[in-house]
Design an enzyme around this catalytic site. Structure first.
Site, short mmCIF file in Angstrom:
data_model
loop_
_atom_site.label_atom_id
_atom_site.label_comp_id
_atom_site.label_asym_id
_atom_site.label_seq_id
_atom_site.Cartn_x
_atom_site.Cartn_y
_atom_site.Cartn_z
N GLU A 214 43.64 36.24 29.05
CA GLU A 214 44.18 37.30 27.58
C GLU A 214 45.49 37.66 27.38
OE1 GLU A 214 40.47 39.69 27.65
OE2 GLU A 214 39.93 38.83 25.64
N ALA B 157 39.97 42.51 33.48
CA ALA B 157 39.91 43.95 33.08
C ALA B 157 39.32 44.40 34.46
CB ALA B 157 39.10 44.26 31.88
N GLU C 182 33.66 36.34 30.75
CA GLU C 182 32.92 37.69 30.45
C GLU C 182 31.40 37.26 30.08
OE1 GLU C 182 35.97 36.71 29.60
OE2 GLU C 182 37.38 38.35 29.58
N GLY D 215 40.33 39.20 31.14
CA GLY D 215 41.76 40.08 30.59
C GLY D 215 42.88 39.40 31.17
N1 3HC Z 1 37.39 44.46 38.07
C1 3HC Z 1 37.22 45.30 39.09
N2 3HC Z 1 36.97 44.82 40.45
C2 3HC Z 1 36.89 43.51 40.66
C3 3HC Z 1 37.36 42.39 39.75
C4 3HC Z 1 37.54 43.25 38.33
N3 3HC Z 1 37.60 42.29 37.20
N4 3HC Z 1 37.29 41.32 40.24
C5 3HC Z 1 37.04 41.52 41.53
N5 3HC Z 1 37.03 42.74 41.82
C6 3HC Z 1 37.09 43.41 43.39
C7 3HC Z 1 35.82 42.99 43.80
O1 3HC Z 1 34.65 43.94 43.51
C8 3HC Z 1 35.97 43.13 45.28
O2 3HC Z 1 36.04 44.18 45.77
P1 3HC Z 1 35.48 44.64 47.19
O3 3HC Z 1 36.45 44.19 48.25
O4 3HC Z 1 35.80 46.27 47.27
O5 3HC Z 1 34.23 44.31 47.48
C9 3HC Z 1 37.50 42.67 45.47
O6 3HC Z 1 37.79 42.91 44.11
C10 3HC Z 1 37.74 41.29 45.80
O7 3HC Z 1 36.74 40.34 45.01
P2 3HC Z 1 35.90 38.94 45.41
O8 3HC Z 1 35.38 39.29 46.78
O9 3HC Z 1 35.15 38.44 44.22
O10 3HC Z 1 37.43 38.11 45.79
P3 3HC Z 1 37.51 36.47 45.65
O11 3HC Z 1 38.94 36.21 46.23
O12 3HC Z 1 36.29 36.23 46.24
O13 3HC Z 1 37.45 36.13 44.15
C11 3HC Z 1 37.89 36.52 41.72
C12 3HC Z 1 38.49 36.68 43.32
C13 3HC Z 1 37.57 34.92 41.54
C14 3HC Z 1 39.01 37.28 40.79
C15 3HC Z 1 36.38 37.39 41.58
O14 3HC Z 1 36.76 38.54 41.91
C16 3HC Z 1 35.81 37.49 40.25
O15 3HC Z 1 35.42 36.54 39.66
N6 3HC Z 1 36.26 38.62 39.52
C17 3HC Z 1 35.71 38.81 38.23
C18 3HC Z 1 36.45 38.22 37.29
C19 3HC Z 1 35.93 38.47 35.92
O16 3HC Z 1 34.81 38.33 35.60
N7 3HC Z 1 36.92 38.89 34.78
C20 3HC Z 1 36.29 39.42 33.62
C21 3HC Z 1 36.27 40.71 33.72
S1 3HC Z 1 35.93 41.61 32.11
C22 3HC Z 1 37.15 41.59 31.25
O17 3HC Z 1 38.18 41.09 31.69
C23 3HC Z 1 37.18 42.09 29.71
C24 3HC Z 1 38.26 41.57 29.06
O18 3HC Z 1 37.81 40.50 28.07
C25 3HC Z 1 38.42 42.69 28.01
#
Ligand code: 3HC
Length: 690
Positions: free
Chosen positions: A102, A60, A122, A99
């Protein structure tokens, strides 16, 4: 945002929302529309969901959390998938997280490329999966295995995902082609396999195993609101017929957690970490210098650990010492660490041998002559460092980056002994260097932009988290730590006992209190550095003078009988503290845990404000990133500056004024920046460098 191509009865929908295909409102709308269209299109028999870029879907869009939701929601899209009469197969080429997974689990089939990673992270953001993850993953792989995955939040490899049953197959060649074939197979079979309908993994054994894991997890971390919520959500879905009701439970838990201050702090920390990569005044297109080889001066614990970081990243490194004995001891220690990792199974034996093979040893600084970067990790003494750098200046090749791993010393003064101060900077690794992610990258007055940019890139290659800081004694982390140490000593003299202080600090969320930590690190270390750099800690110094160095001598602030790891109270130490307090004429009283936390942490926040005023850190979030990743500050409290905002700067400023009066220590007076923000009702979060 979603490309659609229909060919041979298959609609391929390709998500394109760089950088990580986060499921923000615009992408959700585009995806929902594309699905609706493909489902309605009579020429389409099956659908493939693919994505552009290295990441399938990073989850998400975290930036939307806590804001009003724009339709369609992710659960709406998953409902559409569930209702689809045509099979949808996910082609997972890269990370499918949160997400993202999911979404894939709501499809009717999943194929993955070997490089894909799948997980529900998450929990690390203080929440739980909120789009069916707590229900579909247990139905796919069993509630026990699913709970374990969601509890750590760590993703699994494609291969592991296939063996667990999360994906149907790992595909070596053309992923989208394989997904098309799979989608047509499902269409031909006439039945749509929906994960929500599965119940074969919800057995009495897997349920019992889940309950055992759940009990252990909640006992380990009774305050973690999201762990409790995760247990409740998974438990709600253990009855095969309960899918829809359980999804509603999950959604309600998710919504509550999004508003939880713990989750807000963890989300803040996520973005703070990424923001740290942006260094003011350092354009993205700054040229880099090539780094193919490295040299590390010093084979001590730090030098050895730093060399391991290079070897792990595939960069050959020479460890340089002044004599054979120290070199052999250092390299033996490194080999021992690698052997341990291989034994535990965290690396293979082949990896162990490869990594050891990348580290060579040499006697004499002339062996640094071919290195693209030299990192000095010698004794923490200005004389020693200046001597090394003036010799390095003579032997290192032109353009080589010369870095010092000093934890405190003036990098400008070190650079000044060379004829190439533009090539010099600090790289402050944390111990153990092969484990800790944080590196303070110290930008000296004359450090060239390309040197800084190269060092930041290199740190990332080494799998580190670099944060750029300026030159001052102790940089950001140790400078603030010194404030806490000083306040801790003072608390002892005023009547708090070591175990009371440590208990308050662990209750706050640190893994260890300052005195237990001092005993672990060795009280001789702080004592020697105070001797060198000035400063006095009457209690800690007295203990060190008595040969009570901590765990390694069996006695420090605590007693460690028979090599025990957890210390026990020592009446002798408590009597010593009372004696020292009397000598200083300090009246003793008792302190509540809240008072202890305030006394220890507010002066750190105050120092953080000074660090900002002086431009040593570019932003409050950099300070927080340093404290979370280098000093074990509880991430769910978001770092000292974020935490200070939650406490209220007025409260902190007033308390500091009071502490200054109570202790007679003027340095506790609120820094001008803190005073100003407190008066304006401001927050560090809104502060911008002038
Ligand atoms: N939402 C918004 N922005 C995100 C994001 C997300 N889920 N994931 C990454 N970004 C953004 C980062 O802030 C970064 O932005 P910037 O360039 O402006 O600083 C850009 O995307 C690149 O991210 P990384 O520098 O982390 O890139 P990497 O290539 O090193 O890593 C990744 C990629 C493994 C996908 C890593 O970004 C990551 O772990 N992201 C978060 C994953 C996560 O926690 N997902 C769960 C979200 S909660 C959810 O899904 C709820 C659901 O259950 C309803």
């Amino acid at each position: 945002m979603v490309r659609q191509e229909v060919d041979g009865g298959v609609a391929v929908l390709t998500l394109a929302n760089p950088p990580v295909n986060a499921l923000g409102a615009a992408l959700r709308a585009a995806l929902d529309g594309a699905l609706e269209q493909a489902i309605a299109d009579a020429s389409v028999r099956a659908i493939v969901l693919a994505a552009e870029g290295r990441v399938f879907v990073g989850g998400a869009d975290i930036t939307e959390f806590g804001k009003p939701q724009q339709p369609p929601s992710l659960p709406d899209i998953l409902d559409r998938l569930d209702a689809s009469p045509k099979p949808v197969v996910a082609a997972i080429g890269g990370a499918a997280l949160g997400g993202g997974l999911e979404l894939a689990m709501a499809c009717h089939g999943r194929v993955a490329a070997p490089a894909a990673k799948l997980g529900l992270p998450e929990i690390k953001l203080g929440i739980i999966p909120g789009a069916g993850g707590t229900q579909r993953l247990p139905r796919l792989i069993g509630p026990d295995a699913a709970f374990s995955m969601m509890l750590t939040g760590e993703p699994v490899s494609a291969e592991k995902a296939a063996s667990l049953g999360i994906v149907d197959a790992v595909v070596l060649g053309d992923l989208v082609a394989a997904a098309r074939t799979r989608a047509l197979e499902i269409a031909d079979s006439g039945t749509l396999p929906r994960v929500r309908d599965r119940s074969d993994k919800l057995t009495s054994e897997t349920r019992a195993a889940f309950e055992a894991l759940a009990a252990a997890a909640t006992m380990r971390d009774p305050d973690a609101t999201n762990v409790h919520a995760l247990v409740r959500a998974v438990r709600a879905g253990l009855d095969p017929k309960s899918f829809d009701a359980a999804v509603a439970v999950e959604r309600a838990e998710f919504r509550t957690l999004v508003e939880d201050p713990r989750s807000k702090a963890l989300r803040y920390a996520f973005f703070a970490e990424r923001e740290a990569a942006r260094v003011p005044g350092l354009p993205k297109d700054t040229p880099r210098r090539p780094i193919h080889t490295a040299a590390v001066i010093g084979a001590g614990t730090m030098g050895g650990g730093i060399a391991m970081c290079f070897a792990n990243a595939g960069i050959p490194v020479t460890v340089i010492e002044t004599e054979e004995g120290a070199l052999t001891r250092g390299l033996d220690r490194v080999r021992g660490l690698y052997a341990g990792s291989a034994k535990r199974g965290s690396i293979t034996e082949a990896q162990r041998d490869e990594r050891i093979g990348r580290i060579s040893g040499a006697i004499g600084l002339e062996h640094a002559k071919d290195a693209d970067i030299v990192i000095e990790a010698a004794f923490e003494d200005m004389g020693v460092k200046r001597e090394i750098f003036s010799r390095l200046d003579a032997v290192a090749k032109p353009g080589a980056i010369l870095a010092t791993n000093t934890s405190y010393l003036d990098v400008n003064a070190i650079a000044a002994v060379t004829n190439r101060p533009q090539d010099v900077l600090g790289l402050h690794f944390f111990s153990p260097a092969n484990v800790m992610r944080l590196v303070e990258v110290v930008r000296a007055e004359k450090t060239a932009p390309d040197v800084l940019a190269t060092a930041l890139d290199l740190a990332k290659r080494l799998n580190k988290l670099p944060v750029t800081v300026g030159v001052c004694f102790g940089f950001v982390g140790n400078r603030m730590l010194e404030r806490r140490s000083r306040a801790g000593e003072r608390l002892l003299l005023e009547g708090a006992l070591p175990h009371e202080v440590d208990a308050a600090v662990t209750r706050f969320g640190f893994r260890m209190g300052p005195f237990a930590m001092g005993d672990l690190a060795g009280l001789d270390i702080g004592w020697r550095s105070r001797k060198d750099f000035g400063g006095r800690a009457p209690v800690a110094d007295s203990l060190a003078e008595m040969g009570r160095y901590g765990q390694k001598t069996g006695r420090g602030f605590y007693l460690y009988p028979d090599g025990a790891r957890a210390g026990t109270r020592d009446p002798e130490v408590e009597a010593l503290i009372a004696r020292v307090a009397a000598e200083h004429g300090i009246a003793r009283r008792s302190f509540t845990p809240e008072e202890i936390v305030a006394r220890l942490m507010y002066p750190m926040v105050n120092e953080g404000a000074r660090i900002l005023e002086e431009g040593i850190a570019a932003r409050p979030s950099d300070i927080d990133t340093i404290w979370i990743n280098g000093y074990n500050w509880p991430a769910w409290r978001g770092g000292p500056m974020h935490w200070a905002d939650t406490v209220g700067l007025k409260t902190i400023a007033e308390a500091l004024t009071r502490f200054a009066a109570e202790t007679g220590d003027d340095s506790q007076e609120p820094a001008p920046l803190l005073k100003r923000l407190a008066a304006e009702g401001g927050r560090f979060a809104d502060w911008k460098a002038a």
